[in-house]
Design a protein around this motif. Structure first.
Motif, mmCIF file in Angstrom:
data_model
loop_
_atom_site.group_PDB
_atom_site.id
_atom_site.type_symbol
_atom_site.label_atom_id
_atom_site.label_comp_id
_atom_site.label_asym_id
_atom_site.label_seq_id
_atom_site.Cartn_x
_atom_site.Cartn_y
_atom_site.Cartn_z
ATOM 1 N N TYR A 16 -17.202 -2.294 -15.771
ATOM 2 C CA TYR A 16 -16.481 -3.261 -14.947
ATOM 3 C C TYR A 16 -15.048 -2.832 -14.666
ATOM 4 C CZ TYR A 16 -14.217 -7.565 -13.430
ATOM 5 O OH TYR A 16 -13.492 -8.474 -12.721
ATOM 6 N N GLY A 17 -14.355 -2.328 -15.688
ATOM 7 C CA GLY A 17 -12.948 -1.968 -15.513
ATOM 8 C C GLY A 17 -12.752 -0.919 -14.452
ATOM 9 N N TYR A 18 -13.534 0.162 -14.525
ATOM 10 C CA TYR A 18 -13.395 1.230 -13.538
ATOM 11 C C TYR A 18 -13.809 0.759 -12.156
ATOM 12 C CZ TYR A 18 -14.381 5.263 -10.693
ATOM 13 O OH TYR A 18 -14.405 6.139 -9.642
ATOM 14 N N VAL A 19 -14.955 0.073 -12.071
ATOM 15 C CA VAL A 19 -15.452 -0.385 -10.772
ATOM 16 C C VAL A 19 -14.464 -1.339 -10.123
ATOM 17 C CG1 VAL A 19 -17.268 -1.697 -9.614
ATOM 18 C CG2 VAL A 19 -17.871 -0.002 -11.338
ATOM 19 N N LYS A 20 -13.820 -2.195 -10.922
ATOM 20 C CA LYS A 20 -12.830 -3.130 -10.374
ATOM 21 C C LYS A 20 -11.620 -2.365 -9.833
ATOM 22 C CE LYS A 20 -10.129 -7.296 -11.304
ATOM 23 N NZ LYS A 20 -8.936 -6.787 -10.601
ATOM 24 N N GLN A 21 -11.153 -1.359 -10.564
ATOM 25 C CA GLN A 21 -10.037 -0.558 -10.077
ATOM 26 C C GLN A 21 -10.406 0.140 -8.767
ATOM 27 O OE1 GLN A 21 -9.305 1.631 -13.933
ATOM 28 N NE2 GLN A 21 -7.180 1.368 -13.286
ATOM 29 N N ALA A 22 -11.599 0.714 -8.721
ATOM 30 C CA ALA A 22 -12.048 1.410 -7.521
ATOM 31 C C ALA A 22 -12.162 0.455 -6.349
ATOM 32 C CB ALA A 22 -13.391 2.098 -7.782
ATOM 33 N N SER A 23 -12.682 -0.749 -6.614
ATOM 34 C CA SER A 23 -12.831 -1.751 -5.566
ATOM 35 C C SER A 23 -11.477 -2.217 -5.049
ATOM 36 C CB SER A 23 -13.630 -2.949 -6.108
ATOM 37 O OG SER A 23 -13.753 -3.953 -5.130
ATOM 38 N N ASP A 24 -10.521 -2.404 -5.965
ATOM 39 C CA ASP A 24 -9.179 -2.835 -5.566
ATOM 40 C C ASP A 24 -8.517 -1.789 -4.672
ATOM 41 O OD1 ASP A 24 -9.429 -5.186 -6.957
ATOM 42 O OD2 ASP A 24 -8.261 -4.523 -8.698
ATOM 43 N N LEU B 165 -10.353 8.255 -10.623
ATOM 44 C CA LEU B 165 -9.712 7.502 -9.548
ATOM 45 C C LEU B 165 -8.995 8.439 -8.583
ATOM 46 C CD1 LEU B 165 -8.312 4.444 -11.532
ATOM 47 C CD2 LEU B 165 -10.188 4.423 -9.885
ATOM 48 N N LYS B 166 -8.402 9.499 -9.110
ATOM 49 C CA LYS B 166 -7.745 10.468 -8.229
ATOM 50 C C LYS B 166 -8.769 11.151 -7.323
ATOM 51 C CE LYS B 166 -3.569 11.508 -10.858
ATOM 52 N NZ LYS B 166 -2.819 12.516 -11.645
ATOM 53 N N ASN B 167 -9.930 11.458 -7.865
ATOM 54 C CA ASN B 167 -10.979 12.042 -7.029
ATOM 55 C C ASN B 167 -11.421 11.057 -5.957
ATOM 56 O OD1 ASN B 167 -13.215 13.992 -6.398
ATOM 57 N ND2 ASN B 167 -14.437 12.257 -7.064
ATOM 58 N N SER C 297 0.824 -1.202 0.000
ATOM 59 C CA SER C 297 0.000 0.000 0.000
ATOM 60 C C SER C 297 0.862 1.258 0.000
ATOM 61 C CB SER C 297 -0.928 0.003 1.228
ATOM 62 O OG SER C 297 -1.770 1.129 1.211
ATOM 63 N N GLU C 298 1.931 1.254 0.787
ATOM 64 C CA GLU C 298 2.827 2.409 0.822
ATOM 65 C C GLU C 298 3.504 2.619 -0.533
ATOM 66 O OE1 GLU C 298 3.532 4.763 3.507
ATOM 67 O OE2 GLU C 298 1.546 3.885 3.815
ATOM 68 N N LYS C 299 3.858 1.532 -1.203
ATOM 69 C CA LYS C 299 4.451 1.623 -2.543
ATOM 70 C C LYS C 299 3.446 2.250 -3.517
ATOM 71 C CE LYS C 299 6.666 -1.303 -6.078
ATOM 72 N NZ LYS C 299 5.695 -1.119 -7.178
ATOM 73 N N TRP C 300 2.204 1.790 -3.416
ATOM 74 C CA TRP C 300 1.149 2.333 -4.272
ATOM 75 C C TRP C 300 0.934 3.824 -3.982
ATOM 76 C CZ3 TRP C 300 -3.509 4.341 -2.381
ATOM 77 C CH2 TRP C 300 -4.444 4.723 -3.360
ATOM 78 N N ARG C 301 0.912 4.197 -2.713
ATOM 79 C CA ARG C 301 0.698 5.597 -2.343
ATOM 80 C C ARG C 301 1.764 6.495 -2.979
ATOM 81 N NH1 ARG C 301 -2.798 6.627 2.063
ATOM 82 N NH2 ARG C 301 -1.782 8.654 2.261
ATOM 83 N N LYS C 302 2.995 6.036 -2.956
ATOM 84 C CA LYS C 302 4.090 6.824 -3.520
ATOM 85 C C LYS C 302 3.928 6.956 -5.030
ATOM 86 C CE LYS C 302 9.130 7.126 -3.667
ATOM 87 N NZ LYS C 302 10.411 6.509 -3.224
ATOM 88 N N GLU C 303 3.604 5.842 -5.687
ATOM 89 C CA GLU C 303 3.472 5.843 -7.139
ATOM 90 C C GLU C 303 2.254 6.655 -7.590
ATOM 91 O OE1 GLU C 303 3.271 1.709 -7.988
ATOM 92 O OE2 GLU C 303 5.442 1.398 -7.858
ATOM 93 N N PHE C 304 1.181 6.604 -6.811
ATOM 94 C CA PHE C 304 -0.063 7.277 -7.172
ATOM 95 C C PHE C 304 -0.059 8.758 -6.771
ATOM 96 C CE2 PHE C 304 -4.700 7.974 -7.256
ATOM 97 C CZ PHE C 304 -5.045 7.265 -8.401
ATOM 98 N N GLY C 305 0.882 9.120 -5.895
ATOM 99 C CA GLY C 305 0.936 10.495 -5.419
ATOM 100 C C GLY C 305 -0.156 10.820 -4.417
ATOM 101 N N THR C 306 -0.530 9.814 -3.635
ATOM 102 C CA THR C 306 -1.686 9.927 -2.748
ATOM 103 C C THR C 306 -1.549 11.036 -1.705
ATOM 104 O OG1 THR C 306 -2.145 7.584 -3.024
ATOM 105 C CG2 THR C 306 -3.102 8.643 -1.114
#
Length: 338
Positions: free
Chosen positions: A196-204, A149-151, A84-93
């Motif tokens: 499906y694609g967006y909802v799956k990303q949001a769910s993940d 997704l950023k929102n 999760s921390e890796k994702w946060r850094k990559e996503f700019g959370t």
């Protein structure tokens, strides 16, 4: 050993809370209801994360959420946290809550309303989505999937702070979850593949990076056959999760109003609330009330970063270089970010 109610064991290095820290229900593994073994696993997880160089989000409440999500398996929780921390850094959370702007929000909400609005009878934020109105083709004429997704992530960050702390202060008890209402009216089999694609990303994102945030989920206006389909998958879900989900048809009003005060529920769902300019854009709740809200920690961090940059050569900030506006007709345009 069975968990008993107690004060949350805190670490002064990471735990600075200005809201209640005892969960209202005596559920094992929840703050104020942990066993000595579970407390020891919090300390173990924190120590192992520190060895890996982690310094952020090591407070006790956060670590407990990750541990509960992995049934107090320290190694599994550690893997989840580091991923999760890796994702946060990559996503700019860390910068999204403070800096992300979403001027196309009102137009996007014409096709996919998703918003926080007031609280349920337990004091939790109410989150509402209208899945039946999704039209991704029209939405992508207004925005991009990346910005959507950023929102979503920006709102998750604001849920953690200031929404939930403000609700906890007002309720006088720790609140870590939401009451979610998903309106399925208009959802059909033909619309599923396109979303499906967006909802799956949001769910993940929700499951992997913001664990233990679901308090209750009401699926209302469930189409014919949905309940049967849901019953078929119940056996694959965690019993605790299943107990939070309520599948309701068009006659949902009585059960929903048993959980959400009538004055807090928008009129379109059987309540009496009719915010000026629409409930979906109001963001009303304790987090907007001066008595209960406090400046979020991410705002302080953003201010510190700005202070550090003071005196440096100014730079143009654009959190999403892939988003542009057409100047021909004044319409918001889209260019997919690289």
């Amino acid at each position: 050993m069975a968990a008993t109610e107690s004060q949350l064991p805190t670490d002064p290095k990471y735990d600075q809370y200005d809201f209640p820290t005892t969960a209202p229900e005596a559920q094992p593994g929840h703050p104020g209801h942990t066993s000595p073994e579970q407390d020891a696993k919090v300390h173990q997880l924190r120590a192992e994360l520190e060895k890996l160089g982690q310094t952020e989000r090591l407070d006790t409440l956060t670590l407990l959420r990750f541990l509960r999500a992995r049934k107090f398996d320290v190694e599994a929780a550690k893997a989840m946290f580091t991923n999760s921390e890796k994702w946060r850094k990559e996503f700019g959370t860390d910068d999204l809550a403070a800096n992300f702007e979403y001027p196309e929000k009102e137009k996007v909400f014409e096709y996919y309303p998703q918003y926080y609005h007031k609280t349920d009878k337990d004091g939790r934020p109410v989150y509402i989505e209208k899945l039946g109105k999704i039209d991704l083709n029209k939405m992508y004429e207004i925005t991009t999937a990346d910005r959507m997704l950023k929102n979503l992530v920006s709102e998750y960050e604001k849920l953690a702070d200031p929404r939930l702390p403000a609700c906890s202060r007002k309720a006088g008890k720790l609140l870590e979850t939401c009451c979610t209402i998903m309106d399925l009216k208009g959802v059909g089999i033909t619309s599923i593949p396109s979303v499906y694609g967006y909802v799956k990303q949001a769910s993940d994102i929700s499951q992997n990076h913001y664990p233990e945030r679901l308090g209750k989920l009401y699926l209302i206006n469930a189409p014919w056959g949905f309940s049967s389909a849901f019953s078929a998958v119940k056996s694959f879900l965690d019993p605790v999760t299943v107990s939070k989900i309520h599948v309701l048809g068009s006659g949902y009003k009585k059960e929903l109003l048993a959980q959400v005060p009538e004055e807090n529920l928008p009129v379109e769902f059987g309540g009496t609330c009719a915010c000026p300019n629409g409930c979906h854009l109001s963001d009303m709740g304790p987090w907007q009330e001066s008595e209960w809200t406090r400046p979020p920690k991410w705002a302080a961090k953003a201010a510190d970063k700005a202070a550090d940059k003071e005196g440096a050569e100014p730079v143009v900030q654009n959190e999403d270089p892939g988003y542009e506006k057409k100047d021909a007709e004044g319409q918001e345009g889209v260019q997919t970010a690289a």
